[in-house]
Design a protein around this motif. Structure first.
Motif, PDB file in Angstrom:
ATOM      1  N   VAL A  55     -21.347  19.656  47.014  1.00 37.35           N
ATOM      2  CA  VAL A  55     -21.232  18.715  48.074  1.00 37.35           C
ATOM      3  C   VAL A  55     -20.343  19.027  49.011  1.00 37.35           C
ATOM      4  O   VAL A  55     -20.783  18.775  50.330  1.00 37.35           O
ATOM      5  CB  VAL A  55     -20.903  17.390  47.459  1.00 37.35           C
ATOM      6  N   ALA A  60      -8.724  16.857  50.264  1.00 29.75           N
ATOM      7  CA  ALA A  60      -7.284  16.293  50.351  1.00 29.75           C
ATOM      8  C   ALA A  60      -6.998  15.706  48.886  1.00 29.75           C
ATOM      9  O   ALA A  60      -7.885  15.041  48.190  1.00 29.75           O
ATOM     10  CB  ALA A  60      -7.414  15.039  51.153  1.00 29.75           C
ATOM     11  N   TRP A 274     -11.700  11.410  59.110  1.00 32.09           N
ATOM     12  CA  TRP A 274     -10.648  12.161  58.451  1.00 32.09           C
ATOM     13  C   TRP A 274     -10.505  13.456  59.232  1.00 32.09           C
ATOM     14  O   TRP A 274     -11.297  13.949  60.127  1.00 32.09           O
ATOM     15  CB  TRP A 274     -11.021  12.582  57.141  1.00 32.09           C
ATOM     16  N   ILE A 335     -18.338  13.330  34.588  1.00 34.78           N
ATOM     17  CA  ILE A 335     -16.909  13.681  35.147  1.00 34.78           C
ATOM     18  C   ILE A 335     -17.393  14.091  36.749  1.00 34.78           C
ATOM     19  O   ILE A 335     -18.319  14.871  36.739  1.00 34.78           O
ATOM     20  CB  ILE A 335     -16.333  14.978  34.513  1.00 34.78           C
TER      21      ILE A 335
HETATM   22  P1  FAD Z   1     -20.903  18.613  43.594  1.00 32.14           P
HETATM   23  O1  FAD Z   1     -19.709  19.263  44.339  1.00 32.14           O
HETATM   24  O2  FAD Z   1     -22.077  17.802  44.063  1.00 32.14           O
HETATM   25  O3  FAD Z   1     -21.374  19.644  42.538  1.00 32.14           O
HETATM   26  C1  FAD Z   1     -22.605  19.267  41.682  1.00 32.14           C
HETATM   27  C2  FAD Z   1     -23.062  20.679  40.937  1.00 32.14           C
HETATM   28  O4  FAD Z   1     -24.327  20.466  40.121  1.00 32.14           O
HETATM   29  C3  FAD Z   1     -23.361  21.833  41.738  1.00 32.14           C
HETATM   30  O5  FAD Z   1     -22.931  23.134  41.328  1.00 32.14           O
HETATM   31  C4  FAD Z   1     -24.872  21.922  41.901  1.00 32.14           C
HETATM   32  O6  FAD Z   1     -25.272  23.184  42.162  1.00 32.14           O
HETATM   33  C5  FAD Z   1     -25.020  21.405  40.448  1.00 32.14           C
HETATM   34  N1  FAD Z   1     -26.322  20.889  40.126  1.00 32.14           N
HETATM   35  C6  FAD Z   1     -26.796  19.859  40.552  1.00 32.14           C
HETATM   36  N2  FAD Z   1     -28.116  19.724  40.159  1.00 32.14           N
HETATM   37  C7  FAD Z   1     -28.497  20.753  39.393  1.00 32.14           C
HETATM   38  C8  FAD Z   1     -29.725  21.150  38.925  1.00 32.14           C
HETATM   39  N3  FAD Z   1     -30.536  20.643  38.941  1.00 32.14           N
HETATM   40  N4  FAD Z   1     -29.446  22.466  38.090  1.00 32.14           N
HETATM   41  C9  FAD Z   1     -28.304  23.172  38.107  1.00 32.14           C
HETATM   42  N5  FAD Z   1     -27.247  22.837  38.857  1.00 32.14           N
HETATM   43  C10 FAD Z   1     -27.255  21.379  39.406  1.00 32.14           C
HETATM   44  N6  FAD Z   1     -12.495  13.758  46.896  1.00 32.14           N
HETATM   45  C11 FAD Z   1     -11.154  13.934  47.043  1.00 32.14           C
HETATM   46  O7  FAD Z   1     -10.187  13.906  46.064  1.00 32.14           O
HETATM   47  N7  FAD Z   1     -10.426  14.000  48.374  1.00 32.14           N
HETATM   48  C12 FAD Z   1     -11.339  14.114  49.356  1.00 32.14           C
HETATM   49  O8  FAD Z   1     -10.839  14.180  50.387  1.00 32.14           O
HETATM   50  C13 FAD Z   1     -12.669  13.826  49.339  1.00 32.14           C
HETATM   51  N8  FAD Z   1     -13.537  13.501  50.313  1.00 32.14           N
HETATM   52  C14 FAD Z   1     -14.709  13.309  50.328  1.00 32.14           C
HETATM   53  C15 FAD Z   1     -15.451  13.169  51.324  1.00 32.14           C
HETATM   54  C16 FAD Z   1     -16.921  12.755  51.130  1.00 32.14           C
HETATM   55  C17 FAD Z   1     -17.652  12.718  52.299  1.00 32.14           C
HETATM   56  C18 FAD Z   1     -17.430  12.668  50.010  1.00 32.14           C
HETATM   57  C19 FAD Z   1     -18.615  12.354  49.655  1.00 32.14           C
HETATM   58  C20 FAD Z   1     -16.739  13.025  48.791  1.00 32.14           C
HETATM   59  C21 FAD Z   1     -15.273  13.418  49.022  1.00 32.14           C
HETATM   60  N9  FAD Z   1     -14.456  13.336  47.696  1.00 32.14           N
HETATM   61  C22 FAD Z   1     -13.064  13.639  47.986  1.00 32.14           C
HETATM   62  C23 FAD Z   1     -15.205  13.569  46.595  1.00 32.14           C
HETATM   63  C24 FAD Z   1     -15.329  15.116  46.187  1.00 32.14           C
HETATM   64  O9  FAD Z   1     -15.890  15.794  46.996  1.00 32.14           O
HETATM   65  C25 FAD Z   1     -15.917  15.123  44.839  1.00 32.14           C
HETATM   66  O10 FAD Z   1     -15.268  14.288  43.664  1.00 32.14           O
HETATM   67  C26 FAD Z   1     -15.819  16.603  44.270  1.00 32.14           C
HETATM   68  O11 FAD Z   1     -16.180  17.351  45.302  1.00 32.14           O
HETATM   69  C27 FAD Z   1     -16.422  16.781  43.020  1.00 32.14           C
HETATM   70  O12 FAD Z   1     -17.695  16.875  43.160  1.00 32.14           O
HETATM   71  P2  FAD Z   1     -18.775  17.330  41.933  1.00 32.14           P
HETATM   72  O13 FAD Z   1     -18.376  18.662  41.354  1.00 32.14           O
HETATM   73  O14 FAD Z   1     -18.966  15.936  41.033  1.00 32.14           O
HETATM   74  O15 FAD Z   1     -20.461  17.353  42.632  1.00 32.14           O
END
Ligand code: FAD
Length: 502
Positions: A55, A60, A274, A335
């Motif tokens: 994403v 922060a 932000w 998670i």
């Molecule tokens: P992602 O980063 O989306 O990772 C998903 C993973 O799954 C990737 O590696 C992808 O390649 C893999 N994947 C998906 N589908 C497949 C597939 N079919 N095959 C193989 N691999 C796959 N949190 C904070 O604590 N502070 C902040 O300031 C903050 N700001 C944010 C601002 C915005 C606009 C948003 C949307 C979120 C924000 N967050 C913030 C939340 C934070 O970004 C997420 O909690 C954090 O990045 C975790 O993301 P994730 O790892 O769950 O998902």
């Protein structure tokens, strides 16, 4: 009661191999903790797809990250240097209560509690008698942030968190995890194979045809929820009737000034922006509701307000505030974004990842047991619910009525739990932290005062002090804070030294 849709032979199987799906912040934080603390006992695999990517936001944090890193024995200087991190002492909320108004929610403690009552009661008594200064004058972290100063003080004397580069953080945690035995597999998952009945994952299949079996799967696949949602069908509870924002646009810019030690949250016509300063660049974004403004307007608003050259093309991200009805079902634990999403107003999502990981460690099963699952789900729900209320507070309690968005926020039918908290504070100045809630009394007080609630009454113990006594009590708190802050180095200078030593 065991889930009857899960075949008994699966339930009897010892958990020997954990497969983490996704390599964003959630995936690599999970891998880091599991491999460091359980890696000698279980095999840990992580599957991610560079083609899909992450994403790419989430920069922060809050002070619990310091604790998480200590648990894993992560060297803070090395981490800060690798992720171009800066210090965060709180969040400045601009234009939230009304246009032109500003307040800070800091990570520190304000004042000193008394045997009978919290500090706010003494401050309220002093305020009523014209003796009090700003509530924030009695908080070290807040004063340090306003002065752009920071240093690590002995005995945890200053509470802090970080701003960090999310992609560098994932790389840093990947290197850490691989050193502790996590095996990374690159590939796009095209199929999730479930056992008859559908409540259990046996394996995932990649685009190249290979299959990866596992005993426990951790779904860190991001907003889509590839395993918990798509494969197991766990429903998503939608909170958009309380939290209107469903979109964000992010853009990174080059730094044009020294990094400040706090996040800026700037309210706009239909959402907020932000600004997150890192050592080498600034993260900017606008969070908005597509019901009130369109993408082009949001993008224009963002680009008109940034300072410095844009380093990437602005990217639109869609989300739905809410949570999975179960975070753990069968042998799949969600998670990160796959389990739920609260918009980033109070930077709580990475914290929720940490909590999910720690909970999984505490409840790590020998064999999957429904009692563990129920416990996990209950804790996860309690945790996110109280944070949800805290976030709604910022939108609902405001004097802003200048746009349809703010008028609708003020008219919201809020959850009963939040209604009670607001009423109690408004009437009596009292706030209580309940259970294992993340935000303590001081956070609630700072935001409620900041958003414009001035309690009608305070604890009678505060009236026992004469004006002179009350003044002395407050000054004995304020003056040492001002003296300490004046001696602290500037945040940017401190960072250069601290990270330069890494
Ligand atoms: P992602 O980063 O989306 O990772 C998903 C993973 O799954 C990737 O590696 C992808 O390649 C893999 N994947 C998906 N589908 C497949 C597939 N079919 N095959 C193989 N691999 C796959 N949190 C904070 O604590 N502070 C902040 O300031 C903050 N700001 C944010 C601002 C915005 C606009 C948003 C949307 C979120 C924000 N967050 C913030 C939340 C934070 O970004 C997420 O909690 C954090 O990045 C975790 O993301 P994730 O790892 O769950 O998902």
């Amino acid at each position: 009661m065991p889930d009857t849709s899960i075949p008994q032979d699966r339930l009897d199987r010892p958990v020997q191999r954990v497969v983490i799906v996704g390599g964003g912040t959630a995936g690599w934080m999970t891998a880091a903790a599991l491999s460091k603390l359980l890696g000698k006992r279980v095999e840990i695999l992580l599957v991610e797809s560079e083609e899909i990517g992450t994403v790419g936001v989430g920069e922060a944090t809050i002070p619990t990250m310091v604790t998480f890193h200590r648990l894993l024995d992560i060297n803070e200087q090395a981490f800060m240097a690798a992720t171009h991190a800066t210090i965060k002492l709180g969040i400045a909320f601009e234009h939230w209560r009304e246009r032109g108004h500003r307040y800070v929610h800091s990570f520190g403690t304000t004042g000193r509690d008394h045997w009978a009552a919290g500090f706010q009661h003494f401050w309220l008594a002093a305020h009523a008698r014209g003796l009090a200064r700003d509530y924030g004058d009695y908080c070290l972290e807040l004063q340090a942030s306003e002065a752009n100063r920071f240093a690590h003080l002995p005995n945890g004397g200053m509470n802090y968190a970080f701003h960090l580069d999310a992609s560098q953080y994932a790389k840093f945690m990947r290197a850490f995890s691989e050193r502790h035995g996590t095996r990374r597999i690159e590939g796009r998952i095209v199929e999730v194979k479930t056992a008859p009945g559908g409540g259990w994952i046996d394996a995932i299949r990649l685009a190249d045809g290979s299959e990866i079996a596992g005993d426990l799967f951790v779904d860190c696949s991001g907003l889509r929820g590839l395993l918990i949602g798509d494969a197991l069908g766990v429903e998503y509870e939608d909170w958009s009737h309380w939290l209107f924002n469903d979109s964000a646009i992010a853009v990174q810019t080059e730094s044009v000034r020294d990094a400040i030690p706090y996040t800026r949250s700037i309210a706009g016509d239909a959402g907020w922006q932000w600004r997150i300063p890192l050592q080498h660049r600034v993260g900017n974004g606008i969070v908005f509701s597509s019901r009130y403004i369109d993408d082009d307007t949001a993008k224009r608003t963002l680009l008109e307000s940034i300072e410095g050259r844009a380093l990437i093309e602005p990217r639109v991200i869609r989300f739905k505030p809410g949570q999975r009805r179960e975070s753990w079902r069968g042998n799949c634990v969600a998670i990160g974004l796959s389990g739920g999403f609260l918009e980033p107003l109070e930077s709580t999502n990475i914290h929720l990842i940490q909590r999910g990981v720690l909970r999984l460690l505490q409840l790590f099963p020998q064999v999957v047991a429904q009692a563990d699952i129920d416990q996990f789900n209950r804790q996860a729900e309690d945790e996110i619910t109280s944070i949800r209320d805290f976030v709604i507070l910022h939108y609902h309690v405001t004097d802003r009525r200048d746009t349809p968005y703010w008028r609708d926020c003020a008219a919201l039918e809020i959850p009963a739990s939040l209604r009670h908290r607001i009423d109690l504070f408004r009437e009596t100045g009292r706030v209580f932290r309940e259970g294992n809630e993340l935000f303590a009394e001081n956070s609630w007080i700072q935001v409620m005062l900041g958003q414009g609630i001035l309690p009608r009454r305070h604890h009678p113990a505060a009236d026992l002090m004469s004006d002179a006594e009350l003044d002395e009590f407050l000054e004995r708190i304020r003056k040492p804070i001002a003296q300490t802050v004046a001696r602290l180095p500037m945040h940017a200078d401190y960072l250069r030294d601290y990270c330069g030593e890494a």
